[in-house]
Design a protein around this motif. Sequence first.
Motif, short mmCIF file in Angstrom:
data_model
loop_
_atom_site.label_atom_id
_atom_site.label_comp_id
_atom_site.label_asym_id
_atom_site.label_seq_id
_atom_site.Cartn_x
_atom_site.Cartn_y
_atom_site.Cartn_z
N LEU A 176 -20.36 -0.36 -40.99
CA LEU A 176 -18.90 -0.12 -41.01
C LEU A 176 -18.21 -1.35 -40.44
N VAL A 177 -17.28 -1.90 -41.21
CA VAL A 177 -16.52 -3.05 -40.70
C VAL A 177 -15.04 -2.69 -40.76
N MET A 178 -14.38 -2.85 -39.62
CA MET A 178 -12.95 -2.55 -39.53
C MET A 178 -12.16 -3.85 -39.41
N PHE A 179 -10.99 -3.86 -39.97
CA PHE A 179 -10.16 -5.06 -39.94
C PHE A 179 -8.77 -4.69 -39.45
N ILE A 180 -8.19 -5.62 -38.70
CA ILE A 180 -6.78 -5.43 -38.30
C ILE A 180 -6.16 -6.81 -38.02
N LEU A 182 -12.94 -0.52 -43.54
CA LEU A 182 -11.84 0.34 -43.08
C LEU A 182 -10.76 -0.58 -42.50
N THR A 183 -9.53 -0.45 -42.99
CA THR A 183 -8.47 -1.29 -42.43
C THR A 183 -7.56 -0.47 -41.53
N LEU A 184 -7.25 -1.04 -40.40
CA LEU A 184 -6.49 -0.32 -39.38
C LEU A 184 -5.05 -0.81 -39.27
N ASP A 185 -4.62 -1.63 -40.22
CA ASP A 185 -3.23 -2.09 -40.20
C ASP A 185 -2.30 -0.95 -40.60
N TYR A 187 -11.55 2.39 -47.14
CA TYR A 187 -10.65 3.34 -46.47
C TYR A 187 -9.54 2.55 -45.79
N SER A 188 -8.34 3.11 -45.83
CA SER A 188 -7.21 2.39 -45.24
C SER A 188 -6.25 3.38 -44.60
N PHE A 189 -5.58 2.92 -43.55
CA PHE A 189 -4.43 3.69 -43.05
C PHE A 189 -3.33 3.59 -44.11
N PRO A 190 -2.42 4.55 -44.12
CA PRO A 190 -1.30 4.45 -45.08
C PRO A 190 -0.24 3.48 -44.57
N GLU A 232 5.16 3.94 -35.55
CA GLU A 232 4.21 4.97 -35.98
C GLU A 232 2.78 4.40 -35.98
N HIS A 233 2.67 3.15 -36.39
CA HIS A 233 1.36 2.51 -36.43
C HIS A 233 0.78 2.35 -35.03
N ILE A 234 1.63 1.93 -34.11
CA ILE A 234 1.14 1.74 -32.73
C ILE A 234 0.66 3.08 -32.17
N GLU A 235 1.43 4.10 -32.47
CA GLU A 235 1.01 5.43 -32.00
C GLU A 235 -0.34 5.83 -32.61
N ALA A 236 -0.50 5.51 -33.88
CA ALA A 236 -1.77 5.85 -34.56
C ALA A 236 -2.94 5.10 -33.92
#
Lengths: 145, 765
Positions: free
Chosen positions: A82-86, A109-112, A121-124, A130-134
């Motif tokens: 699993l590789v996550m990017f932000i 998985l992108t966390l932006d 997989y991506s956040f919407p 809202e993003h900071i809260e997520a």
Amino acid sequence: MLGRNIPYQPTAGTNLHHAEVISTKIAVSMVKRSRRPLLVIGEYGGEAVRYLEDLNIEKIYTPRDMNLLSIIKMITREDYDLVMFIGITYYYLNQALTHLKHFSDTITLTLDGKYIPNAHYSFPNMEEGEHIEAIKRFRMLLDNL
Amino acid sequence: MRVRRIVPTIYSKNLKVKGNISIPTEDVSSKPTGPNPMPKVTDLRYWDFKLLRRYQPFYMPICDMCCLCTFGKCDLSKGKKGACGIDMKLQQARLVLLACCIGTACHAAHCRHLVDALIEKLGRDYPIDLGNSIEVEAPIIRTVVGIRVKTLGDLEKVLKYCEEQLTHLLSATHTGQEGDVLDFESKALHAGMLDDVVREVGDIAQIVGYGMPKGEIETPLVDLGINCIDRSKPVILCIGHNVIPSTYIIDYLEEKGLEEEIEVCGICCTALDATRYSKNAKIVGPLSRQLMFIRSGVADVIVVDEQCIRLDILEEARRTGAVVIATNDKMCLGLEDLSHLSEDEIISRILREGAGLILEESKVGKVAVELARIVFRSRREMKERCLPALEEIRALANRCTECGWCNRVCPNSFPVMESIVEAKEGRFEKLADLYKRCYSCGRCESECERNLPIVSMITKAGELYHTLEFKVRVGKGPIQDVEIRKVGAPIVFGEIPGVVAFAGCTNYPNGEEELALMAKELLERKYIVVAAGCASMSIGMWKDSDGKTLYEKYPGEFQAGGLINAGPCLSNCHVSGAAIKIANIFAKLPLEGNFAQVADYILNRVGAVGVAWGAMSQKAVAIATGFNRWGIPVIVGPHGIKYRRLYLSDGEDFEVYDRKLKKVIRIDPTPEHLITAAENFKECLCTIPKLCMRPNDGSRGRSMKVYHYVTLYEKYFNCMPPDLEKFIRTERDIPFMLKDKILKYLEEKGWEPRKEMPQEPTLLY
């Protein structure tokens, strides 16, 4: 923000297969299930990155530690599952991810706060607050594991 | 065999000897010495495969499907194959070859046009004379084609070879042809090499045919920038790449003594060439300024030739009342060809219809100039009104619904909406800031639900808030042999840290200024900086605190700390040309038919790197791929990865054969990649010194390159480069000034000096 699962730059898609939009809860369970996760952190993540910096996951800061494309090439050789990017330039990351999408089994998985279609997989798309809260929630749930 | 006679006189105390020494000079038809004159598609495959084994293609597909034939669309994702058997990697390699063919065809057709026009004007036997300072007159043609060109007619032969090869390459992209990734890539490299050849043909032809600079060291400085154009005069704007129409306009002005009365200016490479042709021409700016300048309404007549011109030029010109003259068969714009009419009749038609096509370029001079005088009179007052005034901008901004889609469709995700929101309150600074970074594609306008003229709003704010008056040095063309003699050894041994060529278009991630800042940093560090095409203009579009551009601050000589504008994008050939000349003049490597040997020399010894920071076009990918086949690495900007393919090594040790040691040895991975990308300008800047490293660097040279790598990294990332240990072969490679720090770092990394250093490295074994 309109179109939560339309690519933030609307032309960024590749026609057939686009990222699945996921919630923080699912993102956390992916990390939980992951055998060897990696977090790639860019320079443009803003405040959200602060909540991830001391996370107990292997991290690479790009471009400081390594060029993004070299990271991607390295991922195909290593056994990360699993590789996550932000925090990476939107269109640059989106395009670079197509290499992993087509030529690797590694889950991305992108966390932006912007929907990135070429990840698995991506956040919407989200407003900044809202993003900071997520991301805070993501962090909190990970800590509670 | 012809002979050149010189008569030396030797004096000594008691002896006086007189005599004739005959030095044989080779004829055009002299036989090539190398194995591959006029290489066919597969002749240099062996060299390409050596490169591609080390620098493997790295693909990033833009689309999941193939839609090039009616078998499809075919889904190639997740390992699936198309109906013809193609898979995703093959499709990417095929598309890269297609892009390279498009780019090469574009340059080839442009150069064919130039050569044909000049032969018609001057004759086939017109000599190619680049002056006494240039003996190696066409290093690329010599190496690839294996002949020495003496006349314009010889250039025709070279073009014929390239056109024939290009047909074969393009045919390989047809359904059911090439079926191997590396073979596709080898063909792309072949196309890139041909692109280099045709660019050299075209630039040499126009240099000799139009009397452009022949490598002069200090070419004049000319005006650059939107505000350099005198709006109180009739203005003719030339856009594109083919200088022929501009030469007729300039000739007509001179013939009629109208140089002071009418402004001739240009956008893109036509502008650079016009200033090589006449000191009276001015440059508006690179491609990125096209829509902005047209919208400003300053131009009365817009003359378009070919390449990189906005396809909605008629619509945009009509809005400002300017007239358009199309002049090239590649861009007819649906207009009727008026060439059969007299010039006066053409003028009447264009005045009635607003635009016309004139394929007989000799008529363009009079038509454009006389039209400019007439149109200027009728739209003099209108010029100032083409852009909205600040109050109008505010009113327009107040119509914005703040939907945010302008930000989302902006290719760089610039804060367009936020700038408009500020303008609602009468604050225009953010719009003015956008002016410097935006390349005026106009996608924000296309998306806007209120049809706000966002580019016009940005242009007005930019013109009011910024000076926009700069200088650029006129393109010098080829590098002189004497310049190469001076720098050959220091480059090969690494004592000049590198030659950096800024090439390509203006699809920058953050405006032109970053390119100038990169050049400045490198010039201060005594790199040789060469620029061509839109990049050369961009470098001029920044001033230091003294109000000087880099062209005013740094010498135009090919020397350490020199800043050279080679010319338009055709002139990129003089970068690879300079590298080849180093092999020939300094190392005495014969060129004719000797491509692989020369490329091997460059790859292992000449610390040159190309930077295509804003590469956008198919021509740019052909140029980059051409550099790559010569062994010159390239860095593209973040948009450049949309070309779909890079050549990246694994970053582990490389293997070479050492001719002196007579065995295969493992060496440091230099240059590390053949084409790579950087996300932002600081990453690019830090990658440059790394890609300038070569296996053949002497310790002194390598330590200098390491010095720049480390100090740039510390300056921009505040840490040591994380891969530094790979590039330090022995302790002698460590720069004295940084010795303690680097030794400490190496100790932490468990570094050990290499046991063997290459003495004569080669991939040809």
